[in-house]
Structure formats: C-alpha cells, structure tokens
Design a protein around this motif. Structure first.
Motif, short mmCIF file in Angstrom:
data_model
loop_
_atom_site.label_atom_id
_atom_site.label_comp_id
_atom_site.label_asym_id
_atom_site.label_seq_id
_atom_site.Cartn_x
_atom_site.Cartn_y
_atom_site.Cartn_z
N ARG A 3 0.87 -1.18 0.00
CA ARG A 3 0.00 0.00 0.00
C ARG A 3 0.90 1.22 0.00
NH1 ARG A 3 -5.29 -0.01 0.16
NH2 ARG A 3 -5.33 2.25 0.24
N MET A 4 0.83 1.98 -1.08
CA MET A 4 1.71 3.13 -1.22
C MET A 4 1.28 4.26 -0.30
SD MET A 4 4.04 2.29 -3.16
CE MET A 4 4.49 1.07 -4.38
N LYS A 5 2.26 4.85 0.37
CA LYS A 5 1.97 5.95 1.31
C LYS A 5 3.03 7.03 1.20
CE LYS A 5 -1.78 4.61 3.07
NZ LYS A 5 -2.88 5.31 2.39
N PHE A 6 2.61 8.25 1.48
CA PHE A 6 3.55 9.35 1.68
C PHE A 6 3.71 9.57 3.17
CE2 PHE A 6 2.13 11.18 -2.54
CZ PHE A 6 3.37 11.10 -3.13
N LEU A 7 4.91 9.95 3.59
CA LEU A 7 5.10 10.36 4.97
C LEU A 7 6.09 11.52 4.98
CD1 LEU A 7 5.39 8.10 8.05
CD2 LEU A 7 6.88 10.07 7.85
N CYS A 8 5.71 12.61 5.65
CA CYS A 8 6.63 13.74 5.73
C CYS A 8 7.09 13.92 7.16
CB CYS A 8 5.96 15.02 5.22
SG CYS A 8 7.13 16.39 5.15
N ASP A 9 8.40 13.86 7.35
CA ASP A 9 9.02 13.96 8.66
C ASP A 9 9.17 15.45 9.00
OD1 ASP A 9 10.57 13.81 10.88
OD2 ASP A 9 11.91 12.26 10.10
N THR A 10 8.37 15.92 9.97
CA THR A 10 8.39 17.36 10.29
C THR A 10 9.71 17.78 10.91
OG1 THR A 10 7.29 16.80 12.33
CG2 THR A 10 5.94 17.71 10.58
N GLU A 11 10.46 16.82 11.48
CA GLU A 11 11.74 17.16 12.09
C GLU A 11 12.80 17.43 11.02
OE1 GLU A 11 12.09 17.36 15.61
OE2 GLU A 11 9.94 17.29 15.27
N ARG A 12 12.50 17.01 9.81
CA ARG A 12 13.50 17.15 8.76
C ARG A 12 13.12 18.15 7.68
NH1 ARG A 12 16.93 12.22 7.03
NH2 ARG A 12 17.34 11.16 8.99
N CYS A 13 11.83 18.38 7.48
CA CYS A 13 11.41 19.24 6.37
C CYS A 13 11.89 20.67 6.61
CB CYS A 13 9.89 19.23 6.21
SG CYS A 13 9.33 20.27 4.85
N CYS A 155 13.92 14.70 -2.40
CA CYS A 155 13.95 15.41 -1.12
C CYS A 155 15.36 15.42 -0.54
CB CYS A 155 12.97 14.78 -0.14
SG CYS A 155 12.90 15.67 1.42
N ALA A 156 15.91 16.63 -0.35
CA ALA A 156 17.31 16.77 0.04
C ALA A 156 17.56 16.25 1.45
CB ALA A 156 17.72 18.23 -0.06
N THR A 157 16.61 16.46 2.34
CA THR A 157 16.83 16.04 3.73
C THR A 157 16.18 14.68 4.01
OG1 THR A 157 14.82 17.19 4.38
CG2 THR A 157 16.88 18.41 4.55
N LYS A 158 15.63 14.08 2.98
CA LYS A 158 14.90 12.81 3.10
C LYS A 158 13.78 12.94 4.13
CE LYS A 158 16.89 10.35 0.00
NZ LYS A 158 16.67 11.50 -0.89
N ALA A 159 13.17 14.12 4.15
CA ALA A 159 12.01 14.31 5.03
C ALA A 159 10.81 13.61 4.44
CB ALA A 159 11.72 15.80 5.19
N LEU A 160 10.66 13.73 3.12
CA LEU A 160 9.50 13.15 2.46
C LEU A 160 9.83 11.72 2.03
CD1 LEU A 160 6.64 13.73 1.48
CD2 LEU A 160 7.60 14.50 -0.69
N LEU A 161 9.04 10.80 2.57
CA LEU A 161 9.23 9.40 2.22
C LEU A 161 8.02 8.94 1.43
CD1 LEU A 161 10.36 8.15 5.74
CD2 LEU A 161 11.84 8.68 3.81
N ALA A 162 8.26 8.11 0.43
CA ALA A 162 7.15 7.55 -0.34
C ALA A 162 7.46 6.11 -0.64
CB ALA A 162 6.97 8.33 -1.65
N GLY A 163 6.42 5.30 -0.64
CA GLY A 163 6.62 3.89 -0.95
C GLY A 163 5.67 3.01 -0.16
N ASP A 164 5.99 1.74 -0.11
CA ASP A 164 5.18 0.79 0.63
C ASP A 164 5.03 1.26 2.08
OD1 ASP A 164 3.99 -1.31 1.81
OD2 ASP A 164 5.47 -2.82 1.22
N GLY A 165 3.81 1.35 2.53
CA GLY A 165 3.51 1.88 3.87
C GLY A 165 4.28 1.21 4.98
#
Lengths: 196, 62, 324
Positions: A3-13, A155-165
C-alpha cells in the motif's frame, strides 16, 4: 500487496519546496497548479514546522465517495487515481478533500472548472502505461518504470518518504528511536482534550 | 400512465438506497474514535512525570 | 607584525563577545519551555485547521487538514441523497392518492365560451422561461445527486459522464438565468400576492376542492397560489444565491463556504422540486381549465367565476360582461 503511502518527517522538512518543483517539472503540471505544496505552521516563530502535502491516497477516499460520475479508482498498490476522460470538473472532490489535493486548471471565463488534476503518486492514469497521451494528461508514470514518486526521491533532507507503507513506517520508526531524547509523546493527549 | 407512474416511483425508491443516513459530525479537536486504552495510562501522573523528565533531558526547540 | 596580530585578536574577541551577547539577547534562553512540546502543538494546530503559510496560491492550501469536507461528504451522501428520493416519492404518492380519492377539480357549469384574459403575453413568456429552466435545472441537478446510483448502472460510465458534462454546463449556465427570471417574477407578481384575511378562509375550505361546500372568495390570486408564490420566491432566492457561490469560484470564497452553500443548495433544490410537483399537478390535470390561462392567456368565464370570483367581478365590470 504493497500500500503506497507518503510520509513527511516534520523534524526534517526545511520548507525548501524542492518536492513541489520536482513534481511540477516531472509531471509537466499545468501553470497555476501545485500537485504538492508545503505548509508551514508558526512561520518565523520558534518551533516552526513544515509539512509537504499532496494527495494522501486515502483508503476511504472522500473524493471518490462524492464524485457524481464515479471517475476515481484505487490501484492494486492503494494509489487513488482518476479518469480525466470521465471527470466533468464539478468541484465536489475539492469540497470533500481535507488536504486540498484536487485542483482545476481554469480553462474558460467566469472560473469554469476544467478537468480535475491531482497527485498521481507518479502513477499516471488509466491510459496505457508511459504512452504520450498518458503523460500529457496525467504526467509521468514512474511506478510503471519501477521508480518511486520524484518528490520523495528528490527530497534533500529525506524528510518526504514515499513507498510501501510498511517500509516507510519502519524507516520512520527507526528514525524516531535513533533521535532519542525527543519524546514527541509529551503533550499529545491535548490534541483531543480529556472529556469533562 | 399507471406503468410510468409506478416505474418512476420504483426508480426514486431505488435512488433512496444511497448511503447511510446517520452521520458522525466531526469537529476539530473532538475525538470520535473508540476509546484508546493507552490514553488513561498516558494521562496518569506517573507517566506524565516520566515523559516530562525525558523531555527536559534532551528536548531542544529548533 | 606581532602587534598587528594582537590588535586583530582583540577586535575579533570583542566582535565575538558582542555577537554572543546580542545573540543571547535576541534568542533568549535556549532551554526548552518546561512542559511545552512544540511538536505536539504543531499537530494540534493541524488538527484544529489552523492556517499556516505556503507558497501555493491555490484556495485552501494554507490549511493542512480541513475538517469540513468529511462532514459535507456525509451530509450529502447520507441525509440529502438518502431522504430526497423518499420525500419526492412521498409527494408524488400523496398527489396520486389525492387524484384517486378527490379527482379532478372540474368546472361546475358547462363552458360559456366567453374568454377572459388572465395572463399577459409578458407574464406567460416570463412563466415559461423560468419553468423550462426549472425543469432543466431539476433534471441535471437530480442527475448530479442520483446519477451515480441510478443512471451509471443503466447507461455505463462513459455515456453518463458525457451526458453529465453537458448537464453540468447546462446547470451552471441556466442557473443564473433562472435566478434572474425568479427576480423578475417577484417584481411582477409580488403586489397581488400580498396575503389577506380572505386567504385564511380559502385554506379553511381547502379551496373548495374537497367536499361540496361553497367556493371561498378569491381575488386574482387565491391563497394556494400565494403560498406557492412566496415559497417559490424564497426557494429561488436561497438556491440562487448559494448556486452563484458554487458556480463562480472566483470571489475568493473558502472551501467551508462552498460546502455549506452546497448543502443549502441541494436541500433547497429538493424541497423546491417537491413543492413544484403540487404546482404542476394543479396547473395541468388538477384543476380543469387552469392550464389554458397560462398557455393561451385566456380562461373561460365559468372558470373565473368558480376559482377567482372577486377577480371575475372586477373583470366583468371592466369588460362590460354583465353580472351573469
């Protein structure tokens, strides 16, 4: 099945808007439309946080529930896509979506809405994979090429992750544990205050 | 005449089977889910004290 | 050389100290505020729909999670889409029962052949202009709400989408025209529709349609027509204004405004349609001789005497018809 999901890490964005630029460029997004945007809360104040947000590919997608012509469908990977040949530009998905993902290129006078455009998780649309028509209507189909969405890849800081949940949440879980000394849990219960 | 009348009526009733009529009205900051068993634990003074200790040890507001 | 070095060091140290000082003064203590977790605050702000900043200029993009959409979805797909067919079929059913039990309101005397002008050409054009737009709006509006449940299973996705694309355009363009028609109707007919005491009697006698009682008095417009007029005006104004809010997303109206406008628009539209069934019934097969008044502009003397006696007396004087 993944299941594809986005996740944004607020500590990194860091609110660089690189994801927005990458998306607009890769998918040839019409002028005036941002499939992805970055929201900063408490901008300029201490403890400001940014989140990059696009279509979250909901399981029980409100857009799909209210569409009068039933143009939405969910792929095997849990990606919510829509058929622009069916879309009539009524604006209902825009009313229903909590993230403001559906947008309409304005084609005519008086703000008449064109065919809805939104994030496709770089998975194109119902047309043949990687055909010219698909690219023109929906943008790049990177999933069919075995790649992940470009916003996350860039994403330069790898804050935004996408892929299998499951993979994404595992990466995030490890990050939270590694960070240490930052118990995000304190104060969380106040998001839903205790019943009186 | 009668046939069209009842046909239209059946169509309308069919359209009535659309979705659940009862709604869960959402408001910001109001929890609507089932009760979270961990919530009571988190709200207990001991747990709060522990969290605060840990928080003060390493927290930085960047 | 050594002297220059020491001067340089002194300047550097001083600069560093000053920078340190001011830095401290601007930032304040770097120690966390006790018990305040800004991460939790952030997500609480998100949950409460707090607006932030973004470079995107699109409507609603400042808010990370908007809460109203889910409510709107539930209200539209639940109560509105669920109750509307029942309401509409109940009204159709009630009219059917009324027709079977009471029957048509026939002329009580044979036609006299004397025609009395009832509606001017302008009034008739106005009426049929709004009426035909109303039917178009009702059909396309119902298709928006129920097409997915009723028409897609019957005609398929592609055919319905093609029809609905045209239907949406028709709905969006005839809406403002209909609204204008309603406003002109209001100006044209408001004066004669002002309620009077006599209308109460009209309702008490049910317009003389039920039973064998004497016909109640009525001027040019009877009590029932007055109720329809004021309802039509209210529903037209409400659905017209909310329709314009939905039709033209160029005035900077927010998502919440449009969600609320849609709920009001859809429910008012359904009520409008339900009430119009009664109007259509009584104007066509319900009361004999009524339709020709709006179609050809003239009614029979007998009809006028039976339904609008006071108006008839006035007209008879004007046209020198005599009292009989």
């Amino acid at each position: 099945m993944a299941r594809m999901k986005f996740l944004c890490d607020t500590e990194r964005c860091i609110e660089c808007n690189g994801c927005v630029t990458a998306c607009n460029n890769e998918n040839n997004v019409p002028w005036g439309i941002n499939r992805r945007h970055v929201v900063t809360l408490g901008d300029g104040r201490r403890g400001e946080k940014s989140v990059s947000v696009a279509c979250m590919h909901c399981t029980d997608a409100p857009c799909a529930a209210v569409c009068p012509v039933d143009c939405f469908y969910t792929t095997e990977d849990g990606i919510v896509l829509h058929d622009k040949d069916l879309c009539i530009g009524c604006g209902y998905c825009f009313y229903a979506c909590p993230f403001g993902a559906p947008q309409y290129p304005q084609q005519e006078a008086f703000g008449v809405r064109g065919k809805m455009d939104k994030c496709t998780f770089c998975a194109g649309g119902p047309l043949p994979d990687n055909s010219k028509e698909e690219f023109l209507k929906y943008g790049r189909n990177r999933i069919a090429e075995g790649k992940l969405p470009l916003c996350a890849e860039m994403c330069a800081t790898k804050a935004l992750l996408a892929g299998d949940g499951t993979v994404v949440s595992e990466i995030y879980r490890k990050r939270v544990m590694k960070r240490g000394g930052r118990p995000d849990a304190l104060g969380w219960q106040t998001a839903y205050p205790a019943e009186k | 005449m009668r046939k069209t009348f009842f046909g239209a009526l059946c169509l309308l009733i069919l359209a009535g089977c659309y979705g659940p009529v009862d709604i869960a009205y959402h408001e910001p900051a109001r929890y609507m889910g089932s009760m979270d068993p961990l919530l009571a634990k988190e709200r207990s003074p001991e747990q709060q004290e522990l969290l605060l200790q840990r928080f003060n040890k390493g927290q930085t507001d960047r | 050389m050594k002297r220059y070095w020491s001067i340089g060091m002194a300047i550097f140290t001083a600069a560093w100290l000053i920078a340190g000082w001011t830095g401290e003064a601007v930032c304040g203590s770097d120690a966390p505020s006790p018990g305040i977790n800004r991460r939790a605050d952030f997500w609480r702000g998100v949950r409460e729909g707090e607006a932030g900043t973004t470079t995107s200029a699109s409507e609603g993009h400042k808010v990370l999670i908007q809460n109203g959409g889910q409510n709107w979805r539930q209200i539209r797909n639940g109560p509105i889409a669920g109750a509307a067919p029942w309401l509409l079929s109940a009204v159709v059913f009630a009219i059917g029962v009324f027709f079977v039990l009471v029957g048509r309101d026939r002329l009580e005397e044979p036609r006299s052949g004397v025609a009395i002008p009832r509606f001017s050409l302008f009034e008739r054009i106005l009426h049929w202009f709004t009426a035909s737009l109303f039917i178009l709006l009702a059909l396309t509006g119902l298709s928006m709400l129920f097409g997915r449940a009723v028409l897609i299973p019957a005609f398929g996705l592609g055919a319905f989408a093609a029809y609905m694309q045209a239907g949406l355009l028709v709905h969006n363009f005839s809406g403002p025209l209909f609204f204008a028609g309603v406003l002109v109707e209001a100006i044209t007919w408001a004066k004669e529709n002002i309620p009077k005491r006599m209308d109460l009697v009209w309702f008490k006698n049910l317009g003389g349609m039920v039973g064998k009682g004497p016909r109640p008095h009525a001027g040019r417009v009877n009590g029932g027509e007055k109720v329809w007029f004021w309802f039509m005006l209210t529903a037209g104004l409400v659905s017209g204004v909310t329709g314009l809010v939905l039709d033209f997303p160029i005035f900077g109206q927010s998502r919440l405004t449009m969600q609320i406008a849609h709920v009001i628009h859809a429910s008012m539209g359904i009520l409008f349609l339900a009430a119009s069934f009664g109007h259509i019934y009584i104007g066509t097969i319900g009361a004999e001789g009524t339709f020709e008044g709006m179609w050809r502009g003239k009614v029979d003397k007998v009809w006028a005497k039976q339904h609008n006696d006071l108006w008839y007396e006035q007209k008879a004087k004007e046209l020198h018809l005599g009292t009989n």
